[in-house]
Design a protein around this motif. Sequence first.
Motif, PDB file in Angstrom:
ATOM      1  N   ILE A   3     -16.503  -7.547 -19.541  1.00  0.00           N
ATOM      2  CA  ILE A   3     -15.704  -8.695 -19.898  1.00  0.00           C
ATOM      3  C   ILE A   3     -14.418  -8.308 -20.585  1.00  0.00           C
ATOM      4  O   ILE A   3     -13.435  -8.774 -20.071  1.00  0.00           O
ATOM      5  N   GLN A   4     -14.429  -7.536 -21.357  1.00  0.00           N
ATOM      6  CA  GLN A   4     -13.375  -7.087 -22.259  1.00  0.00           C
ATOM      7  C   GLN A   4     -12.262  -6.225 -21.251  1.00  0.00           C
ATOM      8  O   GLN A   4     -11.053  -6.691 -21.694  1.00  0.00           O
ATOM      9  N   LYS A   5     -12.845  -5.564 -20.722  1.00  0.00           N
ATOM     10  CA  LYS A   5     -12.059  -4.786 -19.845  1.00  0.00           C
ATOM     11  C   LYS A   5     -11.357  -5.732 -18.662  1.00  0.00           C
ATOM     12  O   LYS A   5      -9.909  -5.225 -18.407  1.00  0.00           O
ATOM     13  N   VAL A   6     -11.886  -6.777 -18.249  1.00  0.00           N
ATOM     14  CA  VAL A   6     -11.334  -7.530 -17.161  1.00  0.00           C
ATOM     15  C   VAL A   6     -10.127  -8.343 -18.156  1.00  0.00           C
ATOM     16  O   VAL A   6      -9.089  -8.210 -17.584  1.00  0.00           O
ATOM     17  N   LEU A   7     -10.412  -8.784 -19.130  1.00  0.00           N
ATOM     18  CA  LEU A   7      -9.457  -9.383 -20.036  1.00  0.00           C
ATOM     19  C   LEU A   7      -8.297  -8.350 -20.345  1.00  0.00           C
ATOM     20  O   LEU A   7      -7.013  -8.639 -19.950  1.00  0.00           O
ATOM     21  N   ASP A   8      -8.560  -7.129 -20.431  1.00  0.00           N
ATOM     22  CA  ASP A   8      -7.504  -6.217 -21.196  1.00  0.00           C
ATOM     23  C   ASP A   8      -6.690  -5.914 -19.722  1.00  0.00           C
ATOM     24  O   ASP A   8      -5.534  -5.386 -19.870  1.00  0.00           O
ATOM     25  N   LYS A  11      -4.108  -8.532 -18.960  1.00  0.00           N
ATOM     26  CA  LYS A  11      -3.102  -8.409 -20.179  1.00  0.00           C
ATOM     27  C   LYS A  11      -2.259  -7.031 -19.782  1.00  0.00           C
ATOM     28  O   LYS A  11      -0.892  -7.311 -19.928  1.00  0.00           O
ATOM     29  N   LEU A  12      -2.713  -5.864 -19.489  1.00  0.00           N
ATOM     30  CA  LEU A  12      -1.959  -4.853 -19.106  1.00  0.00           C
ATOM     31  C   LEU A  12      -1.106  -5.176 -17.893  1.00  0.00           C
ATOM     32  O   LEU A  12       0.209  -4.835 -17.827  1.00  0.00           O
ATOM     33  N   ASP A  13      -1.503  -5.563 -16.813  1.00  0.00           N
ATOM     34  CA  ASP A  13      -0.896  -6.002 -15.544  1.00  0.00           C
ATOM     35  C   ASP A  13       0.245  -6.906 -15.948  1.00  0.00           C
ATOM     36  O   ASP A  13       1.462  -6.860 -15.451  1.00  0.00           O
ATOM     37  N   PRO A  36      -8.507   0.206 -19.394  1.00  0.00           N
ATOM     38  CA  PRO A  36      -7.490  -0.766 -19.490  1.00  0.00           C
ATOM     39  C   PRO A  36      -7.040  -1.042 -20.841  1.00  0.00           C
ATOM     40  O   PRO A  36      -5.944  -1.406 -21.432  1.00  0.00           O
ATOM     41  N   SER A  37      -8.200  -1.193 -21.904  1.00  0.00           N
ATOM     42  CA  SER A  37      -7.905  -1.228 -23.222  1.00  0.00           C
ATOM     43  C   SER A  37      -7.128  -0.181 -23.906  1.00  0.00           C
ATOM     44  O   SER A  37      -6.138  -0.705 -24.755  1.00  0.00           O
TER      45      SER A  37
END
Length: 359
Positions: A3-8, A11-13, A36-37
Amino acid sequence: MNIQKVLDRKKLDEKVLGMPWFVQQFIDYKLPDLSPSTLLEYVRDYEQFFNWLRAEGLSAATSNQGVTLEELEVLHMENVVSYRLYLTTRTEGTNSRITVSRKLSSLRSLFHYLSQIAEDDQFYPLLKRNIMAKVEIKRIHKPKDTAAKLKGKILEEDELIDFINYIHEGYGQDVSNNKQALYAHEQNKERDACIASLILNSGLRVSEVVNLNIDDLDLGNKMVHVFRKGNNDETFKTPVYFREQARDDLTHYLSLRQTRYHAPKKEKALFLAVPNGQKEGKRMTKRAIQAMIIKYAKRFGKPYLTVHKLRHSFATDYYLQNDIYKTKEQLGHASTETTEVYAHLTDKTMSEAIERRAE
């Protein structure tokens, strides 16, 4: 992907679109190797650096996207020193030595890529002169120093069990005159104690706890399957064992998860919270778990205790019964150098060395 990687990643993109083209190229190069974090932190560091360059007149760009390679090539060492000074003395949120070191390290990674790896159409490096290669970044946190800072700020021996019991019962007694706090505690004490118990009996990171789904649990074998930090294989979850007490607390929490938090069938998250004004439970956030532990810690008489220090508490206790390699494996450390903190905290290696000498 958790979940956290998907959100990060999302945001990164978004963030990288505001960066110069060569930063976007660098992020693409690093994506297979770094989470990604981590890359999101890189981009935030570059955003701050480019903002500073433009504010100081070292770049003529009207936005960060317009910063050029040529402007980076002509930076002097005094500019780097000025930036370091800015990071350590600026009034709006002064950075610690560790944070400054990390921000400079992010810049070194970018400049190294541009000068040593990336190339233009003529096969020449994108960056002809790398000022960051001259910057020495000293290692800040040595295991012994980290251990010294943790002394007295983690749970030791019987305190691990005492803290879990306090969440179950003691906190309710302490807030008995506060109807709102007492009601919230009655609603969530089994869940909260279960989260603390799981960390104190396994050493999981808070991000790993947040990402847990019900089907990650194997109560029979006292095991959870988690995406571990640093492992970019999105198809593999690492098995992590927990102690018997955590199984008891998990069983108790699971018996009331559905009725207490009204979880919709599609919600697979293990730990739930019902947001204000809503009727259905959703996955607890990292921030909510952090705030929850701090709330109990203050009342328990351990104001320095945080959710990450619960992990340190488990690790110290676990290391007393096991060697450094088993402790490293249990915690998911990339290197035993990180795990050395617990050797210093317990003084186990020194005491064992003295005993061996006496034989």
